[in-house]
Structures are given as structure tokens and as C-alpha cells.
Motif scaffolding. Sequence first.
Motif, short mmCIF file in Angstrom:
data_model
loop_
_atom_site.label_atom_id
_atom_site.label_comp_id
_atom_site.label_asym_id
_atom_site.label_seq_id
_atom_site.Cartn_x
_atom_site.Cartn_y
_atom_site.Cartn_z
N ILE A 86 0.85 -1.21 0.00
CA ILE A 86 0.00 0.00 0.00
C ILE A 86 0.89 1.25 0.00
CG2 ILE A 86 -1.61 1.33 1.44
CD1 ILE A 86 -2.82 -1.46 2.26
N LYS A 87 1.96 1.18 0.81
CA LYS A 87 2.89 2.32 0.88
C LYS A 87 3.57 2.56 -0.47
CE LYS A 87 6.56 2.26 3.54
NZ LYS A 87 7.25 1.72 4.70
N ARG A 88 3.93 1.48 -1.15
CA ARG A 88 4.67 1.60 -2.41
C ARG A 88 3.78 1.86 -3.63
NH1 ARG A 88 9.78 -0.97 -2.98
NH2 ARG A 88 9.64 0.11 -4.99
N LEU A 89 2.48 1.59 -3.49
CA LEU A 89 1.56 1.62 -4.64
C LEU A 89 1.66 2.89 -5.51
CD1 LEU A 89 -0.57 -0.36 -5.75
CD2 LEU A 89 -2.29 0.87 -4.41
N PRO A 90 1.70 4.09 -4.91
CA PRO A 90 1.74 5.31 -5.74
C PRO A 90 3.01 5.46 -6.59
CG PRO A 90 1.14 5.83 -3.47
CD PRO A 90 1.62 4.41 -3.48
N GLU A 91 4.00 4.56 -6.38
CA GLU A 91 5.20 4.62 -7.23
C GLU A 91 4.96 3.96 -8.58
OE1 GLU A 91 8.57 2.83 -5.22
OE2 GLU A 91 7.86 3.65 -3.32
N PHE A 92 3.82 3.26 -8.72
CA PHE A 92 3.56 2.50 -9.94
C PHE A 92 2.43 3.13 -10.74
CE2 PHE A 92 5.40 -0.33 -6.81
CZ PHE A 92 6.42 -0.96 -7.52
N MET A 93 2.50 2.94 -12.07
CA MET A 93 1.50 3.53 -12.96
C MET A 93 0.84 2.43 -13.77
SD MET A 93 2.52 7.06 -13.25
CE MET A 93 2.04 7.56 -14.87
N PHE A 94 -0.40 2.68 -14.15
CA PHE A 94 -1.07 1.82 -15.13
C PHE A 94 -1.84 2.72 -16.07
CE2 PHE A 94 -4.75 -0.64 -16.62
CZ PHE A 94 -4.06 -1.63 -17.31
N GLU A 95 -1.61 2.56 -17.37
CA GLU A 95 -2.24 3.39 -18.39
C GLU A 95 -2.17 4.88 -18.01
OE1 GLU A 95 -6.09 1.57 -18.94
OE2 GLU A 95 -5.27 0.13 -20.38
N PRO A 160 -3.97 -11.34 -20.33
CA PRO A 160 -2.91 -10.36 -20.66
C PRO A 160 -2.64 -9.32 -19.57
CG PRO A 160 -4.94 -9.76 -21.76
CD PRO A 160 -5.27 -10.96 -20.93
N MET A 161 -2.18 -9.77 -18.42
CA MET A 161 -1.82 -8.77 -17.41
C MET A 161 -0.50 -8.12 -17.78
SD MET A 161 -3.14 -9.85 -13.69
CE MET A 161 -3.02 -8.11 -13.24
N LEU A 162 -0.33 -6.86 -17.36
CA LEU A 162 0.89 -6.13 -17.70
C LEU A 162 1.73 -5.90 -16.45
CD1 LEU A 162 -0.60 -3.45 -20.11
CD2 LEU A 162 0.70 -5.51 -20.73
N LYS A 163 3.04 -5.91 -16.67
CA LYS A 163 3.97 -5.67 -15.56
C LYS A 163 4.07 -4.16 -15.34
CE LYS A 163 8.32 -6.79 -16.08
NZ LYS A 163 9.40 -7.69 -16.45
N ALA A 164 3.71 -3.69 -14.12
CA ALA A 164 3.82 -2.26 -13.82
C ALA A 164 5.17 -1.94 -13.18
CB ALA A 164 2.68 -1.84 -12.91
N GLY A 165 5.86 -2.99 -12.70
CA GLY A 165 7.16 -2.77 -12.08
C GLY A 165 7.54 -3.95 -11.22
N THR A 166 8.59 -3.75 -10.41
CA THR A 166 9.04 -4.82 -9.52
C THR A 166 9.27 -4.23 -8.13
OG1 THR A 166 11.35 -4.40 -10.05
CG2 THR A 166 10.24 -6.08 -11.38
N LEU A 176 4.94 -6.44 -9.89
CA LEU A 176 3.65 -5.81 -9.63
C LEU A 176 2.93 -5.77 -10.97
CD1 LEU A 176 2.59 -3.58 -7.06
CD2 LEU A 176 2.12 -2.58 -9.27
N MET A 177 1.77 -6.38 -11.03
CA MET A 177 1.03 -6.54 -12.28
C MET A 177 -0.29 -5.78 -12.19
SD MET A 177 3.07 -8.94 -13.62
CE MET A 177 2.12 -9.53 -15.02
N ALA A 178 -0.79 -5.34 -13.34
CA ALA A 178 -2.08 -4.63 -13.33
C ALA A 178 -2.84 -4.91 -14.62
CB ALA A 178 -1.84 -3.13 -13.18
#
Length: 185
Positions: A86-95, A160-166, A176-178
Motif C-alpha cells: 500500500i505504501k509503495r503503490l503510488p510509485e507505480f502507474m497503469f495506463e 494479458p496482465m501487464l507488468k507495472a514494475g518490480t 507488480l502486475m495490473a
Amino acid sequence: MIISQANLEDLDGILSLLKANHISYISAEHKPDGFVTTNFTDAQLKALIVQERGVTIAKDNDQVLAFAMATSWEFWSDWPFFAYMIKRLPEFMFEDKILTTQNSYQYGPICIDKSVRGTGLFEQVFYASLASMRERYPVMVTFINQINHRSYAAHTKKVPMLKAGTFQFNQNDYYLMACSTAMTQ
Ligand SMILES: CC(C)(COP(=O)(O)OP(=O)(O)OC[C@H]1O[C@@H](n2cnc3c(N)ncnc32)[C@H](O)[C@@H]1OP(=O)(O)O)[C@@H](O)C(=O)NCCC(=O)NCCS
């Protein structure tokens, strides 16, 4: 095979499938076929089923052969692993959107009984779980342990999930997939 949202009567079936696939119980020989690391108490699983309506199952002759969990980030916030996510979530983007606990929810674990793997049930349960959250959130997020090659293959090749990061937690490496909840089979 019937795919539906779980009720309390399914609790024992879900717990026994979870146990059969939990990293604490499976042998090294079966680890390449995937494993689950999340632990639940009976009370937590009951809340997931009743309050969150967050468990999708597949049943044949009253036997639970698959489950997928899906729920708000708040639900998981007592687990140290999820508190970290939850703390790290805002570091990742999707679309082009920053991921937040408002625009996304967390999917997983998912488990398919050994007897029905590779039959297409994984895809059916995945999309049924996604549909169950569509009205509530635009984006689904999950994590996959980088050594769970079967799960990564299923979530990228079968759906088809996409990799948002690690990210890393407790010396484990995760993807981390989205995906969009608008996606259909
Ligand atoms: C992960 C899981 C949900 C996938 O469902 P499934 O029915 O096994 O998925 P499928 O067999 O349709 O697809 C998996 C793909 O991975 C491939 N695969 C199998 N073992 C693999 C391995 N060790 N490395 C890489 N790919 C592998 C399969 O061959 C298949 O691809 P293919 O059909 O192109 O050959 C299921 O295996 C499972 O429940 N495992 C135990 C629990 C788990 O790991 N859950 C996910 C993490 S929470």
C-alpha cells in the motif's frame, strides 16, 4: 463446473485447497507448479466472503476446485506484506495513471486444483473474479513472486496482465502486475 461467488458453506473447501497449495505445505518437487504465500485465519476468510464478497470459486460435485480472492487494499492492511505494498503503490502507474487504493484493488491469491490445471478453468475464474469487482474499481493490481514461473506464465500468456514494475519484500522479488477491470474473456 459452476463458477460463482463463495458462501460460508464453501469455507472448508477453500481452506483445504489453500493448504494443498501453500508454500508451508507443498514439497520442493511441486514448487515449480506454483504456490501461495498468503495465510488466512478462519475469521479473516469469513470476512472476505461475507463482507467483501471477494472470493470467486469453481465447484464440481460440491468440491471446490478453484478460488480467486479480490478485495480492497484496506481489507489487507493488517498483513505486513500488504501494508508495505500500500505504501509503495503510488510509485507505480497503469495506463498513465498513478495507482492508488481508491482506483485499484488487490487480486490474489488464485488457486486451481492440480486435477484441472491447463483446462481453461484458470481463465474462467480469473475473468469471473475481475467481473465481480468491475463496478467498484477501474484497475486490478496483483503481485507475483518472481520464482513462481507458472503463475507469471498464466497471468501473461493466458490472460494479458501487464507488468507495472518490480519490488522486494523480505528478500523475495516480486512483479507488480495490473490490468483494467473492463477487460473481458
Ligand atoms: C498458477 C495457476 C493459478 C495457473 O493455473 P493453470 O491452470 O496451472 O494455468 P495453465 O496451465 O493454463 O497455464 C500455465 C502456463 O504456464 C506453463 N508452465 C507450467 N509450469 C511452468 C514453469 N515451471 N515455468 C514456466 N511456465 C510454466 C504451462 O505450460 C502453461 O502454459 P502453456 O499452456 O502455454 O503450456 C495454478 O497453476 C495454481 O493454482 N498453482 C498453485 C497456486 C499458485 O501458484 N497460485 C498463483 C499465485 S497466488
